[in-house]
Design an enzyme around this catalytic site. Structure first.
Site, short mmCIF file in Angstrom:
data_model
loop_
_atom_site.label_atom_id
_atom_site.label_comp_id
_atom_site.label_asym_id
_atom_site.label_seq_id
_atom_site.Cartn_x
_atom_site.Cartn_y
_atom_site.Cartn_z
N PRO A 67 52.40 81.88 -57.34
CA PRO A 67 51.41 82.77 -56.71
C PRO A 67 50.74 83.69 -57.73
CG PRO A 67 53.67 83.27 -55.97
CD PRO A 67 53.76 82.05 -56.82
N ARG B 297 41.81 62.51 -54.84
CA ARG B 297 40.69 61.95 -54.09
C ARG B 297 39.38 62.01 -54.87
NH1 ARG B 297 37.63 65.29 -51.46
NH2 ARG B 297 37.20 64.04 -49.62
N ASP C 207 31.01 66.12 -48.87
CA ASP C 207 32.20 66.97 -48.75
C ASP C 207 31.87 68.45 -48.81
OD1 ASP C 207 34.21 65.21 -48.61
OD2 ASP C 207 34.87 65.42 -50.69
N GLU D 282 63.81 83.04 -57.55
CA GLU D 282 62.89 84.14 -57.85
C GLU D 282 61.89 83.79 -58.95
OE1 GLU D 282 62.44 87.20 -56.27
OE2 GLU D 282 63.56 85.95 -54.86
N1 ADE Z 1 54.85 79.26 -55.02
C1 ADE Z 1 55.09 80.12 -54.04
N2 ADE Z 1 53.98 80.50 -53.45
C2 ADE Z 1 52.96 79.88 -54.09
C3 ADE Z 1 51.54 79.87 -53.96
N3 ADE Z 1 50.91 80.58 -53.05
N4 ADE Z 1 50.82 79.11 -54.79
C4 ADE Z 1 51.46 78.39 -55.73
N5 ADE Z 1 52.78 78.35 -55.90
C5 ADE Z 1 53.53 79.09 -55.10
#
Ligand code: ADE
Length: 282
Positions: free
Chosen positions: A107, A172, A187, A134
């Site tokens: 994230p 794709r 697309d 974590e």
């Molecule tokens: N791992 C946990 N959440 C994630 C996300 N939103 N994007 C990529 N990897 C992740």
């Protein structure tokens, strides 16, 4: 394109990839995908891959050793007999292989979009590193990762689903993965706009008619209607995309105007030169 997914849950990846369009592309040899279990590279007898974090705090962290050895093994598996190659560090191997990317799915990464999918689809080999617990010891990330990528601003339990999302979007775009009937140049995002609405038989359903223009057989008019619908839909549903599209359109129009003016000026100068020549002044 070669995809390698480094994970603690290989079956989650392969079960999903084997099905549908990507499975067919794998059978045809257009793409290859392999899930590699990071646990197989743990150098302790319990095959444990995680430990407590220095400095305290909740949760466990994936350790550097199994992650590093797993990436190194994947990068050198075709070169097993070439000792020179297997002795090189991950960093040195990656320096030489510009077409290989190691993507840490997190994230904390750049948010994945269609432009990134297009960029990644041009690589030869994509290695996805899926974290759990974590996260992963920072030192191994510094030594191995070329791209940090997120699929959006929310937190999932692991990197497997994001890796699958990205592999789907990238695959794709690779020629031959979609059959001609599935490939869609219209697309959403391909031209910075959302896709126009589409209809199939019957022409009337629950009292709702298909827009008349689509039955007209006039392709130019259908194209113009679709573009108009795309623009309207993007304005309504994705004002952020619409603003970017509008700005790019404005720029394109200005560029075309400037080019027209330049050509006009060039023609004028040529005419003057010709006039001077014919009057014998040059
Ligand atoms: N791992 C946990 N959440 C994630 C996300 N939103 N994007 C990529 N990897 C992740």
């Amino acid at each position: 394109m070669k995809f390698e997914i480094l994970t603690l849950f290989p079956e989650m990846i392969m079960d999903s990839l084997r099905t549908s369009i990507l499975g067919r592309a794998m059978e045809k040899g257009i793409i290859s995908a392999k899930a590699v279990n990071i646990r197989d590279y743990a150098d302790n007898k319990h095959h444990s891959v995680d430990d407590y974090t220095y400095g305290g705090g909740a949760g466990m962290l994936m350790q550097a050793q199994p992650v590093y050895d797993c990436i190194h093994a994947v990068l050198t598996e075709d070169a097993e007999k070439i000792e020179e190659e297997t002795e090189k560090s991950v960093r040195d191997i990656l320096k030489e292989r510009k077409q290989t990317r190691v993507i840490y799915v997190t994230p904390q990464g750049r948010v994945f979009d269609q432009a990134m999918a297009e960029e990644f689809s041009k690589a030869e080999e994509l290695i996805f590193l899926c974290g759990h617990y974590e996260g992963i010891d920072e030192r191994v990330l510094e030594e191995t990762v070329t791209d940090y990528v997120s699929i959006g601003d929310y937190v999932l339990t692991g990197g497997e689903l994001p890796a699958l999302v990205m592999i789907d979007a990238i695959s794709r775009l690779i020629p031959g993965v979609l059959g001609s009937e599935e490939s869609a140049p219209g697309d959403s995002f391909q031209n910075g706009l959302l896709e126009y609405p589409q209809y199939s038989r019957p022409a009337v359903w629950h009292g709702k008619e298909v827009p008349k223009i689509l039955l007209s057989g006039d392709h130019a008019k259908v194209d113009a209607w679709r573009l108009e619908q795309s623009i309207e839909r993007t304005r309504e549903r994705r004002p952020d995309l619409f603003a970017a599209w509008e700005a790019a359109e404005q720029e394109r129009i200005e560029r075309e105007k400037a080019e027209k003016l330049r050509l006009k000026e060039e023609r004028r100068r040529l005419r003057e030169l010709n006039d001077d020549r014919s009057q014998g002044t040059v």
